[in-house]
Design an enzyme around this catalytic site. Structure first.
Site, PDB file in Angstrom:
ATOM      1  N   ILE A  80       7.579  -3.019  -6.382  1.00 47.19           N
ATOM      2  CA  ILE A  80       7.296  -2.623  -4.990  1.00 47.19           C
ATOM      3  C   ILE A  80       5.992  -3.274  -4.514  1.00 47.19           C
ATOM      4  O   ILE A  80       5.928  -3.868  -3.432  1.00 47.19           O
ATOM      5  CB  ILE A  80       7.237  -1.086  -4.865  1.00 47.19           C
ATOM      6  CG1 ILE A  80       8.612  -0.478  -5.164  1.00 47.19           C
ATOM      7  CG2 ILE A  80       6.759  -0.673  -3.466  1.00 47.19           C
ATOM      8  CD1 ILE A  80       8.651   1.040  -5.225  1.00 47.19           C
ATOM      9  N   ARG A 131      -3.165  -1.695 -14.300  1.00 54.97           N
ATOM     10  CA  ARG A 131      -3.858  -1.132 -15.471  1.00 54.97           C
ATOM     11  C   ARG A 131      -3.607  -1.981 -16.721  1.00 54.97           C
ATOM     12  O   ARG A 131      -4.506  -2.255 -17.480  1.00 54.97           O
ATOM     13  CB  ARG A 131      -3.352   0.287 -15.752  1.00 54.97           C
ATOM     14  CG  ARG A 131      -3.886   1.325 -14.818  1.00 54.97           C
ATOM     15  CD  ARG A 131      -3.248   2.654 -15.129  1.00 54.97           C
ATOM     16  NE  ARG A 131      -3.428   3.027 -16.534  1.00 54.97           N
ATOM     17  CZ  ARG A 131      -4.523   3.553 -17.030  1.00 54.97           C
ATOM     18  NH1 ARG A 131      -5.543   3.799 -16.260  1.00 54.97           N
ATOM     19  NH2 ARG A 131      -4.597   3.858 -18.312  1.00 54.97           N
ATOM     20  N   SER A 141       3.302   6.049  -3.388  1.00 55.51           N
ATOM     21  CA  SER A 141       3.728   6.288  -4.777  1.00 55.51           C
ATOM     22  C   SER A 141       4.063   7.769  -4.990  1.00 55.51           C
ATOM     23  O   SER A 141       5.188   8.182  -4.752  1.00 55.51           O
ATOM     24  CB  SER A 141       2.662   5.786  -5.747  1.00 55.51           C
ATOM     25  OG  SER A 141       1.432   6.440  -5.546  1.00 55.51           O
ATOM     26  N   ARG A 142       3.090   8.545  -5.380  1.00 50.44           N
ATOM     27  CA  ARG A 142       3.278   9.984  -5.518  1.00 50.44           C
ATOM     28  C   ARG A 142       1.994  10.665  -5.041  1.00 50.44           C
ATOM     29  O   ARG A 142       0.893  10.162  -5.285  1.00 50.44           O
ATOM     30  CB  ARG A 142       3.529  10.384  -6.983  1.00 50.44           C
ATOM     31  CG  ARG A 142       4.903  10.037  -7.497  1.00 50.44           C
ATOM     32  CD  ARG A 142       6.015  10.866  -6.832  1.00 50.44           C
ATOM     33  NE  ARG A 142       7.324  10.536  -7.334  1.00 50.44           N
ATOM     34  CZ  ARG A 142       8.153   9.639  -6.785  1.00 50.44           C
ATOM     35  NH1 ARG A 142       7.812   8.974  -5.695  1.00 50.44           N
ATOM     36  NH2 ARG A 142       9.337   9.415  -7.315  1.00 50.44           N
ATOM     37  N   GLU A 194       5.398  18.742  -1.177  1.00 51.13           N
ATOM     38  CA  GLU A 194       6.146  18.136  -0.081  1.00 51.13           C
ATOM     39  C   GLU A 194       7.206  19.126   0.369  1.00 51.13           C
ATOM     40  O   GLU A 194       7.984  19.557  -0.468  1.00 51.13           O
ATOM     41  CB  GLU A 194       6.824  16.841  -0.526  1.00 51.13           C
ATOM     42  CG  GLU A 194       5.841  15.700  -0.679  1.00 51.13           C
ATOM     43  CD  GLU A 194       6.447  14.465  -1.336  1.00 51.13           C
ATOM     44  OE1 GLU A 194       7.673  14.439  -1.537  1.00 51.13           O
ATOM     45  OE2 GLU A 194       5.693  13.544  -1.650  1.00 51.13           O
ATOM     46  N   HIS A 231       8.213  11.381   2.757  1.00 54.27           N
ATOM     47  CA  HIS A 231       8.724  10.748   1.529  1.00 54.27           C
ATOM     48  C   HIS A 231      10.037  10.011   1.810  1.00 54.27           C
ATOM     49  O   HIS A 231      11.101  10.404   1.322  1.00 54.27           O
ATOM     50  CB  HIS A 231       8.898  11.787   0.421  1.00 54.27           C
ATOM     51  CG  HIS A 231       8.952  11.152  -0.941  1.00 54.27           C
ATOM     52  ND1 HIS A 231       8.500  11.766  -2.073  1.00 54.27           N
ATOM     53  CD2 HIS A 231       9.419   9.948  -1.360  1.00 54.27           C
ATOM     54  CE1 HIS A 231       8.677  10.977  -3.117  1.00 54.27           C
ATOM     55  NE2 HIS A 231       9.237   9.855  -2.701  1.00 54.27           N
ATOM     56  N   GLY A 277      10.421   6.501   1.438  1.00 55.88           N
ATOM     57  CA  GLY A 277      10.332   5.120   0.934  1.00 55.88           C
ATOM     58  C   GLY A 277      11.686   4.436   0.823  1.00 55.88           C
ATOM     59  O   GLY A 277      11.835   3.279   1.193  1.00 55.88           O
TER      60      GLY A 277
HETATM   61  O1  LIG Z   1      12.259   5.908  -5.622  1.00 55.88           O
HETATM   62  C1  LIG Z   1      11.380   6.769  -5.614  1.00 55.88           C
HETATM   63  O2  LIG Z   1      10.983   7.324  -6.646  1.00 55.88           O
HETATM   64  C2  LIG Z   1      10.794   7.133  -4.346  1.00 55.88           C
HETATM   65  O3  LIG Z   1       9.996   8.008  -4.292  1.00 55.88           O
HETATM   66  C3  LIG Z   1      11.171   6.378  -3.127  1.00 55.88           C
HETATM   67  O4  LIG Z   1      10.462   6.805  -2.025  1.00 55.88           O
END
Ligand SMILES: O=C(O)C(=O)CO
Length: 327
Positions: A162, A182, A243-244, A273, A292, A294
């Site tokens: 990504i 990292r 990401s998270r 969330e 969320h 993505g």
């Molecule tokens: O694919 C994932 O884990 C996602 O959170 C996409 O937003």
């Protein structure tokens, strides 16, 4: 397959807010006998022996010890999306259950969303929209200025699939690109997008106008961005998180945004969330939050479903599992 019984696959539910999409069901039912959690609980005695796979659509159903114990013939859990932080890998491995995810098909959309958030924040699209539709604000005040992407420095924390796609897009926007990984420096990808590697995350934070987080959530990245890291960022910088939520210390972020330690944040992920309606992040003008999304396009969600079907089929026939996660 005619005459043969289809493999029994557990899903949480079909339709509704969190269920398997109804327009995926026809395809799924060509390959599997879908058993919803409700059906399973109502007829546990018969179904527990039958179920051989779990189709885990957006973290549901929850896979815990109790469920694993009750499914003696479970071979594989296919989890949608790339993130696997909602799963206990040791637990799955202790029950001899395999795991797959769908990392490649979500990368383009997730990268697009990262760039969308960066643009929305830099050009103040949400504020601008609110102003444009409001009946009683003065239209286009003279101080309505955003920040340009061209010539600005983007720091990508986590240049996996990504992150790399974000870099490709940022290159087209004529940005200077820094990245930090990292574990692994990738010289080939780095030169393809003209990115500069920062061995120390601190150097990236210090120099970037936009810091974009695209790391997996692991014990090492849990609250990777805290008070100290936010203070290293420029006061004119924006933090973008695709990401998270837990990669950022959210309390520290609220404080940094309130005190103008950084300029703004654009977040596709938070914890929890959704955020409680009285959460301070929801009250800040310099924050954009999306729910969320993505991978939330019709095409990608379909591809995810198809990937999961392939993985389950391979897992049940003993073939190499596409996108198997090593446990
Ligand atoms: O694919 C994932 O884990 C996602 O959170 C996409 O937003």
């Amino acid at each position: 397959m005619e005459g043969q019984e289809l493999p029994y696959v557990l899903v949480d539910c079909i339709g509704g807010k969190h269920g398997v999409y109804e327009d995926h069901v026809e395809f799924l039912e060509k390959h599997f006998r879908l058993i919803t959690m409700k059906e399973y609980l109502e007829n546990k005695k018969f179904l527990s022996e039958k179920i051989r796979a779990v189709y885990m659509w957006y973290h549901k159903p929850v896979i815990n010890k109790e469920l694993l114990q009750s499914l003696p013939n479970l071979k594989i859990v296919a989890s949608s999306g790339v993130g696997i932080d909602h799963l206990d890998l040791n637990l799955l491995s202790s029950y001899g259950v395999k795991l797959s995810n769908t990392p490649f098909v979500v990368s383009t959309d997730s990268a697009d969303l990262g760039v969308a958030l960066m643009l929305a924040s830099s050009r103040r699209l949400v504020e601008g929209h609110q102003m444009a539709v409001s009946p009683d604000t003065e239209y286009f005040p003279a101080d309505w200025l955003g920040a340009e992407l061209s010539g600005a420095t983007l720091g990508i924390v986590g240049m996996g699939t990504i992150g790399y796609k974000v870099a490709e897009r940022a290159k087209a926007f004529e940005m200077k690109i820094l990245y930090h990984n990292r574990n692994q420096r990738n010289k080939e990808e780095e030169s393809a997008v003209g990115a500069i590697y920062c061995k120390k995350i601190d150097d990236l934070l210090h120099q970037s106008d936009f810091v974009l987080l695209s790391v997996n959530l692991t014990p090492q990245t849990h609250k990777l961005i805290g008070k100290r890291e936010l203070e290293l960022m420029k006061p004119t910088a924006t933090l973008i998180n695709i990401s998270r939520g837990l990669v950022v210390d959210q309390d520290a972020l609220v404080e940094a945004l309130q005190n103008k330690v950084i300029k703004a944040a654009a977040l596709d992920v938070t914890y929890p969330e959704p955020l409680p309606r009285d959460h301070p992040l929801l009250k800040l003008k310099n924050v954009i939050i999306t729910p969320h999304i993505g991978s939330a396009t019709k095409k990608t969600r379909r591809l995810m479903m198809e990937n999961m079907v392939e993985s389950i089929q391979a897992g049940l026939t003993g073939l190499p599992i596409p996108n198997e996660v090593s446990l």
